[in-house]
Design an enzyme around this catalytic site. Structure first.
Site, PDB file in Angstrom:
ATOM      1  N   HIS A   1       0.836  -1.202   0.000  1.00  0.00           N
ATOM      2  CA  HIS A   1       0.000   0.000   0.000  1.00  0.00           C
ATOM      3  C   HIS A   1       0.873   1.255   0.000  1.00  0.00           C
ATOM      4  CE1 HIS A   1      -3.703   2.320   0.976  1.00  0.00           C
ATOM      5  NE2 HIS A   1      -2.835   3.112   1.593  1.00  0.00           N
ATOM      6  N   GLU A   2       1.805   1.308   0.934  1.00  0.00           N
ATOM      7  CA  GLU A   2       2.662   2.494   1.031  1.00  0.00           C
ATOM      8  C   GLU A   2       3.625   2.584  -0.149  1.00  0.00           C
ATOM      9  OE1 GLU A   2       1.874   4.696   3.026  1.00  0.00           O
ATOM     10  OE2 GLU A   2       0.530   3.519   4.299  1.00  0.00           O
TER      11      GLU A   2
ATOM     12  N   HIS B   1       1.991   4.532  -2.887  1.00  0.00           N
ATOM     13  CA  HIS B   1       2.103   5.977  -2.655  1.00  0.00           C
ATOM     14  C   HIS B   1       3.506   6.473  -3.010  1.00  0.00           C
ATOM     15  CE1 HIS B   1      -1.794   6.362  -0.871  1.00  0.00           C
ATOM     16  NE2 HIS B   1      -1.516   5.680   0.229  1.00  0.00           N
TER      17      HIS B   1
END
Length: 412
Positions: free
Chosen positions: A18-19, A22
């Site tokens: 997820h990170e 980003h």
């Protein structure tokens, strides 16, 4: 031990991907990413590569990417402040804000004017004359012994287009969908994916099929003189014949055969003890990964709809304790079940983060949408307050759900 390690790996992978989404898209947009963190709270370990510090933190509850401009700069230099500067090639490359006696290599000045955002300069009087130094766009600020790279406006989150900022935010949840697809495809490649062909898969030991002499790989032509073209055709005939004699006309190694036997009855349904055939074909595995990711997404959206309409109560939701427990149970059932459960969690994390709620990625996308409509951004202080209140509400909700989990798993 395997189960505990599995829980750590599963949650670590969900947060990491997820990170990472980003991080990758923020860097592509030219945003300075100061930190990539797994976990929250105090740092356990860290290392720096390029402009970004990668940290592992104590509390295993999420992670974050610290992008320049999302939060106010922690260290500021104001006119009249005494600082130390270090030059390379005529440009300031380091600015020391305190403990100046510890840096004998630095030139001490009293700042007259400073701009570390747009024009990138520092002015100070030297021997009664106002002198200006150019600040390198990657200059380092040293405060209390800690180094922080400065962020010119063109490296800050707010300087990028709405599309670039939206992509950096959306990439986190998108990475979770991609991870689910990868996990399900890997599972299909490793264990096989069901195919709708009239071929016998694994034979259950001691079942009617094994006792009758049927073998894995047998191609069924007819069942009770009815032609079958798919696995579903076989199931349809057998399931309607509980405890009855059935005749399989088949081919084995190119030779025709006919085998008759009696089915067993399970819940008034005929069974013969044969599993659906599996294939490890690459393209079929890709299709299985995509189709199943979509199916999980659809089911989760339906569940959210039921929650909104009241068909599902808050007491039925699971929080961190419940998820840990279910992950432990999935690990006990084997790697295949763990991969499938991890994919479900990844899809769930992606969808939850896209909900238009403050403090979530979806809430941040809503503010970008409003900015596009208004032609100017929402007041950062107001947006920050909305996200703060939203985060507080989410923490309260997690506490309530966690308490329900504890009561359900430990006191029921």
């Amino acid at each position: 031990m395997f189960e505990v390690i599995s829980i750590i790996l599963v949650f670590g992978a969900l947060v990491f991907f997820h990170e990472l989404g980003h991080l990758v898209f923020a860097k592509r947009a030219g945003i300075l990413c100061r930190e990539f963190a797994l976990g929250m709270g105090p740092k356990l370990s860290s290392f720096k590569r390029g402009e970004t510090t990668y940290t592992l933190r104590l509390l295993p509850i999420g992670g974050f990417v610290r992008m320049a401009g999302e939060d106010p700069e922690v260290v500021k230099v104001n006119p009249g402040q005494e600082v130390g500067i270090q030059l390379e090639g005529g440009q300031i490359t380091k600015i020391y804000t305190d403990r100046l006696k510890n840096y004998p290599q630095a030139e001490i000045i009293s700042v007259e004017n400073i701009d570390l955002d747009q024009k990138m300069f520092i002015e100070a009087y030297v021997d009664g004359e106002l002198k200006r130094w150019k600040v390198h766009p990657q200059a380092i600020m040293v405060h209390q012994g800690q180094e922080v790279q400065i962020a010119p406006w063109n490296r800050q989150f707010g300087s990028k287009t709405i599309g670039q900022r939206a992509a950096a935010i959306f990439a986190g949840p998108a990475a979770n969908f991609i991870l689910a697809f990868i996990l399900l495809t890997a599972m299909a490649l490793s264990y096989g994916t069901p195919v709708n062909q009239p071929i016998l898969g694994q034979i259950s030991p001691g079942g009617p099929a094994e006792k009758a002499g049927l073998q894995q790989g047998d191609k069924i032509i007819r069942v009770n003189n009815k032609t079958v073209n798919t696995w579903e055709d076989i199931v349809a005939i057998v399931s309607k014949s509980p405890g009855e004699k059935v005749t399989f006309s088949l081919e084995r190694n190119g030779k025709p055969m006919e085998i008759s036997f009696v089915t067993e009855t399970v819940d008034n349904v005929g069974k013969v003890g044969v599993y659906q055939p599996l294939s490890k074909d690459f393209m079929l595995s890709l299709k299985y990964g995509a189709d199943t990711t979509w199916q999980f997404s659809t089911l989760i959206f339906k569940g959210l709809g039921m929650l909104v309409t009241g068909k599902v109560s808050m007491e039925e939701l699971s929080g961190p304790v419940g998820i840990f427990n279910y992950t432990y149970e999935a690990a006990e059932k084997g790697v295949a079940m763990l991969l499938k459960w991890s994919a479900i969690l990844s899809v769930n994390l992606g969808i939850m983060n896209l909900l238009p709620l403050p403090a979530l990625d979806g809430g941040r996308l809503v503010f970008l949408f409003l900015e596009a409509l208004r032609g100017r951004p929402v007041d950062p202080q107001k947006e920050g307050m909305v996200h703060f209140l939203g985060f507080a509400f989410l923490m309260l909700l997690i506490l309530v759900i966690t308490w329900n989990d504890i009561q359900r798993f430990f006191f029921s």
